[in-house]
Design an enzyme around this catalytic site. Structure first.
Site, mmCIF file in Angstrom:
data_model
loop_
_atom_site.group_PDB
_atom_site.id
_atom_site.type_symbol
_atom_site.label_atom_id
_atom_site.label_comp_id
_atom_site.label_asym_id
_atom_site.label_seq_id
_atom_site.Cartn_x
_atom_site.Cartn_y
_atom_site.Cartn_z
ATOM 1 N N GLY A 14 -36.011 -0.982 -50.046
ATOM 2 C CA GLY A 14 -34.588 -0.642 -50.147
ATOM 3 C C GLY A 14 -33.941 -1.280 -51.365
ATOM 4 N N TYR A 163 -26.560 -2.011 -34.768
ATOM 5 C CA TYR A 163 -26.967 -2.589 -36.063
ATOM 6 C C TYR A 163 -27.064 -4.120 -35.947
ATOM 7 C CZ TYR A 163 -26.378 -4.283 -40.873
ATOM 8 O OH TYR A 163 -26.524 -4.952 -42.054
HETATM 9 P P1 NAP Z 1 -27.124 -0.142 -49.913
HETATM 10 O O1 NAP Z 1 -26.357 -0.401 -51.151
HETATM 11 O O2 NAP Z 1 -26.738 0.966 -49.021
HETATM 12 O O3 NAP Z 1 -28.678 -0.024 -50.299
HETATM 13 C C1 NAP Z 1 -29.627 0.289 -49.331
HETATM 14 C C2 NAP Z 1 -30.970 0.502 -49.993
HETATM 15 O O4 NAP Z 1 -31.914 0.782 -48.962
HETATM 16 C C3 NAP Z 1 -30.994 1.660 -50.948
HETATM 17 O O5 NAP Z 1 -31.861 1.365 -52.013
HETATM 18 C C4 NAP Z 1 -31.557 2.791 -50.100
HETATM 19 O O6 NAP Z 1 -32.164 3.786 -50.912
HETATM 20 C C5 NAP Z 1 -32.563 2.015 -49.248
HETATM 21 N N1 NAP Z 1 -32.915 2.675 -47.993
HETATM 22 C C6 NAP Z 1 -32.095 3.126 -47.030
HETATM 23 N N2 NAP Z 1 -32.797 3.677 -46.039
HETATM 24 C C7 NAP Z 1 -34.100 3.571 -46.390
HETATM 25 C C8 NAP Z 1 -35.323 3.982 -45.794
HETATM 26 N N3 NAP Z 1 -35.349 4.633 -44.622
HETATM 27 N N4 NAP Z 1 -36.482 3.733 -46.440
HETATM 28 C C9 NAP Z 1 -36.471 3.092 -47.630
HETATM 29 N N5 NAP Z 1 -35.356 2.687 -48.247
HETATM 30 C C10 NAP Z 1 -34.179 2.930 -47.631
HETATM 31 O O7 NAP Z 1 -27.095 -1.417 -48.952
HETATM 32 P P2 NAP Z 1 -26.948 -2.985 -49.240
HETATM 33 O O8 NAP Z 1 -25.554 -3.368 -48.905
HETATM 34 O O9 NAP Z 1 -27.520 -3.367 -50.556
HETATM 35 O O10 NAP Z 1 -27.856 -3.531 -48.048
HETATM 36 C C11 NAP Z 1 -29.143 -4.053 -48.272
HETATM 37 C C12 NAP Z 1 -29.532 -4.851 -47.054
HETATM 38 O O11 NAP Z 1 -28.562 -5.871 -46.819
HETATM 39 C C13 NAP Z 1 -29.598 -4.039 -45.755
HETATM 40 O O12 NAP Z 1 -30.659 -4.496 -44.966
HETATM 41 C C14 NAP Z 1 -28.267 -4.346 -45.085
HETATM 42 O O13 NAP Z 1 -28.345 -4.180 -43.692
HETATM 43 C C15 NAP Z 1 -28.106 -5.797 -45.481
HETATM 44 N N6 NAP Z 1 -26.737 -6.309 -45.447
HETATM 45 C C16 NAP Z 1 -25.765 -5.788 -46.217
HETATM 46 C C17 NAP Z 1 -24.495 -6.331 -46.159
HETATM 47 C C18 NAP Z 1 -23.365 -5.841 -46.997
HETATM 48 O O14 NAP Z 1 -22.202 -6.249 -46.748
HETATM 49 N N7 NAP Z 1 -23.578 -5.006 -48.000
HETATM 50 C C19 NAP Z 1 -24.226 -7.401 -45.295
HETATM 51 C C20 NAP Z 1 -25.261 -7.898 -44.509
HETATM 52 C C21 NAP Z 1 -26.518 -7.374 -44.592
HETATM 53 P P3 NAP Z 1 -32.261 5.342 -50.447
HETATM 54 O O15 NAP Z 1 -30.913 5.706 -49.920
HETATM 55 O O16 NAP Z 1 -32.704 6.083 -51.657
HETATM 56 O O17 NAP Z 1 -33.307 5.369 -49.382
#
Ligand code: NAP
Length: 257
Positions: A14, A163
């Protein structure tokens, strides 16, 4: 610092945007061999890879990690390209949608569990022999770092209970991996972000962002670049060779243990 990360083979699930991409760039800047992953290649992928290749090696691997067979294929393709795995970062995850309890059906349950739980479990499962071999070869430790969330501690916001529970599951699963695979010289740690300014929060307008920011002692969202160094720390044997089974919260003070 982090000099020992040069040449390390690091797979980040991801990682086409957001936190994963910032982490990938941070590793490449230190000379690591980095695997990017997402379900599909983003339009700016050639530029991203070219930038990362100025200091490290970088390759993109398309795979939908909500499916076990795709997790297996991803690890296989990464190993075929780079010859092994020193560091696995289980970062793929998503809210999928906000659904209150009354609206949760099997399809939603499966979607949330697949992307947040199955992806980390199966990638770790298939990477395990390669991590074990890498640790033996290097005489250091290999590392698995998983991205959890403040939601695991707090239960998730509106419509995000499943989640939050999936991330709490990840925190618990990580402890099991520590108990049963430390003898393989693999360290398992968790980075637990708070509110980070990525597409994850694309549904929020200025008012929602302001009221959320007011719940954070630092008064603002974090940036992906502010989260990335925590992963470098856990990946570096020199920095964290005796640290395993820990959760590092990076949240501007929004949640304190
Ligand atoms: P994001 O900007 O939405 O990025 C998510 C990434 O995961 C993208 O590269 C997406 O690419 C990929 N992805 C989604 N579904 C996938 C799948 N089935 N297989 C492979 N790749 C997949 O999210 P982010 O905020 O950077 O979040 C990254 C991590 O941090 C996640 O685990 C999220 O739960 C965690 N997190 C985020 C926050 C926050 O506030 N942003 C807070 C706590 C935890 P594609 O869409 O091309 O698949």
């Amino acid at each position: 610092m982090f000099k020992d990360l040069k040449g390390k083979r690091v797979l980040i699930t991801g990682s086409t945007q957001g936190i994963g991409l910032a982490v990938a760039k941070a590793f490449a800047a230190l000379g690591a061999k980095v695997g990017l992953n997402g379900r599909q290649a983003p339009a700016d992928l050639p530029d991203t890879l070219a930038g990362m290749r100025q200091t490290g090696e970088a390759e993109f691997f398309a795979a939908d990690l909500g499916k076990t067979s795709e997790c297996e294929r991803l690890i296989h393709e990464f190993v075929a390209r780079f010859g092994g795995v020193d560091v696995l970062i289980n970062n793929a995850g998503a809210l999928v949608a906000r659904k209150p309890l009354e609206q949760i059906d099997d399809a939603f349950y499966n979607a949330v569990c697949d992307v947040n739980m199955r992806s980390a479990l199966m990638c770790t499962r298939f990477a395990l022999p390669h991590l074990r071999a890498a640790a033996l070869d290097s005489g250091e430790t290999a590392a698995v770092i998983s991205t959890s969330s403040i939601a695991a501690h707090l239960g998730g916001g509106p419509g995000a209970g499943l989640y939050g529970a999936a991330k709490a599951w990840l925190n618990a699963e990580n402890k099991n991996w520590v108990s049963y695979h430390t003898q393989d010289r693999i360290r398992f740690n968790i980075v637990s972000p708070g509110v980070v300014d990525t597409a994850f929060h694309a549904d929020k307008g200025p008012e929602a962002r302001a009221s959320l920011s007011a719940t954070i002692p630092m008064g603002r969202f974090g940036t992906p670049e502010e989260i990335a160094p925590a992963y470098l720390f856990f990946a570096s044997h020199a920095c964290s060779g005796y640290i395993t089974g820990q959760i590092l919260d990076v949240n501007g003070g929004q949640y304190m243990h």
